[in-house]
Design a protein around this motif. Structure first.
Motif, PDB file in Angstrom:
ATOM      1  N   VAL A 147       0.992  -1.069  -0.052  1.00 18.46           N
ATOM      2  CA  VAL A 147       0.071  -0.021   0.026  1.00 18.46           C
ATOM      3  C   VAL A 147       0.749   1.213  -0.040  1.00 18.46           C
ATOM      4  N   LEU A 148       1.994   1.376   0.882  1.00 21.74           N
ATOM      5  CA  LEU A 148       2.803   2.293   0.904  1.00 21.74           C
ATOM      6  C   LEU A 148       3.501   2.603  -0.357  1.00 21.74           C
ATOM      7  N   GLU A 149       3.923   1.448  -1.061  1.00 22.23           N
ATOM      8  CA  GLU A 149       4.677   1.727  -2.231  1.00 22.23           C
ATOM      9  C   GLU A 149       3.768   2.103  -3.387  1.00 22.23           C
ATOM     10  N   LEU A 150       2.568   1.671  -3.378  1.00 23.50           N
ATOM     11  CA  LEU A 150       1.620   2.166  -4.490  1.00 23.50           C
ATOM     12  C   LEU A 150       1.224   3.739  -4.257  1.00 23.50           C
ATOM     13  N   ASP A 151       1.284   4.241  -3.024  1.00 23.25           N
ATOM     14  CA  ASP A 151       1.193   5.636  -2.955  1.00 23.25           C
ATOM     15  C   ASP A 151       2.442   6.443  -3.317  1.00 23.25           C
ATOM     16  N   LEU A 153       4.466   5.402  -5.289  1.00 18.29           N
ATOM     17  CA  LEU A 153       4.727   5.401  -7.107  1.00 18.29           C
ATOM     18  C   LEU A 153       3.841   6.704  -7.582  1.00 18.29           C
ATOM     19  N   ASP A 154       3.176   7.172  -7.064  1.00 19.15           N
ATOM     20  CA  ASP A 154       2.477   8.357  -7.752  1.00 19.15           C
ATOM     21  C   ASP A 154       3.558   9.328  -7.619  1.00 19.15           C
ATOM     22  N   GLU A 155       4.215   9.654  -6.409  1.00 18.65           N
ATOM     23  CA  GLU A 155       5.127  10.719  -6.246  1.00 18.65           C
ATOM     24  C   GLU A 155       5.973  10.297  -7.441  1.00 18.65           C
ATOM     25  N   VAL A 156       6.800   9.075  -7.303  1.00 21.16           N
ATOM     26  CA  VAL A 156       7.743   8.787  -8.349  1.00 21.16           C
ATOM     27  C   VAL A 156       7.271   9.225  -9.838  1.00 21.16           C
ATOM     28  N   GLU A 157       6.087   8.997 -10.173  1.00 14.65           N
ATOM     29  CA  GLU A 157       5.901   9.429 -11.301  1.00 14.65           C
ATOM     30  C   GLU A 157       5.424  10.796 -11.532  1.00 14.65           C
ATOM     31  N   ARG A 158       5.309  11.494 -10.597  1.00 16.45           N
ATOM     32  CA  ARG A 158       4.897  13.142 -10.680  1.00 16.45           C
ATOM     33  C   ARG A 158       6.639  13.668 -10.879  1.00 16.45           C
ATOM     34  N   ARG A 159       7.323  13.117 -10.182  1.00 13.67           N
ATOM     35  CA  ARG A 159       8.707  13.789 -10.077  1.00 13.67           C
ATOM     36  C   ARG A 159       9.693  13.468 -11.114  1.00 13.67           C
ATOM     37  N   LEU A 160       9.502  11.996 -11.776  1.00 12.74           N
ATOM     38  CA  LEU A 160      10.398  11.685 -13.027  1.00 12.74           C
ATOM     39  C   LEU A 160       9.648  12.098 -14.265  1.00 12.74           C
ATOM     40  N   LEU A 161       8.477  12.060 -14.262  1.00 16.55           N
ATOM     41  CA  LEU A 161       7.807  12.483 -15.690  1.00 16.55           C
ATOM     42  C   LEU A 161       7.172  13.614 -15.968  1.00 16.55           C
ATOM     43  N   PRO A 162       7.517  14.178 -17.071  1.00 18.07           N
ATOM     44  CA  PRO A 162       6.489  15.368 -17.286  1.00 18.07           C
ATOM     45  C   PRO A 162       4.920  14.970 -17.352  1.00 18.07           C
ATOM     46  N   PRO A 163       4.173  15.992 -17.226  1.00 18.06           N
ATOM     47  CA  PRO A 163       2.775  15.485 -17.175  1.00 18.06           C
ATOM     48  C   PRO A 163       2.521  15.208 -18.709  1.00 18.06           C
TER      49      PRO A 163
END
Length: 164
Positions: A147-151, A153-163
């Motif tokens: 559950v923690l890693e799923l949450d 991953l949202d931050e990983v995606e936000r910080r690694l990828l452009p919208p």
């Protein structure tokens, strides 16, 4: 138990999900434990149709003491698991954005599938009413980590990828 029963129990309890124990390793370990006099053969226990007689092993007094001694070693609590996804993440700055997006999606799908499986495992453990709470505590921790890693991953995606 004999080796075949040990393997069946490991499979039934999904132990191989968190401990690297292969089928041959069980038999090798039983032979080694017997050689060290930590277990002893208690006689046959196999059915004739199942092949040659199987050795049933019991822990010896020396084996019970050796286990208790081993469980007092501090290194049980002072190690970190090497999660492969973190290795990938450390190198991901060299990956193409679409590959990063796909890997995060794949990881998220994997975690959701494992979360469902571990939730079912926890329900099964609770139905068994085991004498020790350790199995349910272990699975509960695994669920919380997913559950923690799923949450996270949202931050990983936000910080690694452009919208998009």
């Amino acid at each position: 138990m004999h080796g075949y029963e040990v393997n069946q129990e490991l499979e039934r309890r999904d132990v191989r999900d968190w401990a690297g124990i292969s089928r041959p390793q069980v038999y090798y370990s039983l032979k080694k434990l017997e050689r060290l006099k930590l277990v002893s053969a208690a006689g046959g226990g196999g059915e004739p149709a199942a092949g040659p007689e199987r050795k049933v092993f019991l822990a010896t007094e020396v084996g019970v003491k050796a286990l208790a001694d081993a469980l007092e070693r501090r290194d049980w609590a002072n190690q970190r698991p090497p999660p492969p996804f973190l290795t990938w993440l450390a190198l991901s700055w060299r990956a193409r954005p679409e590959a990063v997006r796909q890997m995060i999606h794949t990881r998220r799908s994997f975690l959701r599938m494992e979360l469902d499986r571990e939730t079912a495992t926890l329900e099964e453990i609770r139905r068994e009413s085991l004498t020790s709470p350790a199995p349910s505590l272990m699975v509960d921790l695994t669920i919380r980590q997913f559950v923690l890693e799923l949450d996270w991953l949202d931050e990983v995606e936000r910080r690694l990828l452009p919208p998009l």
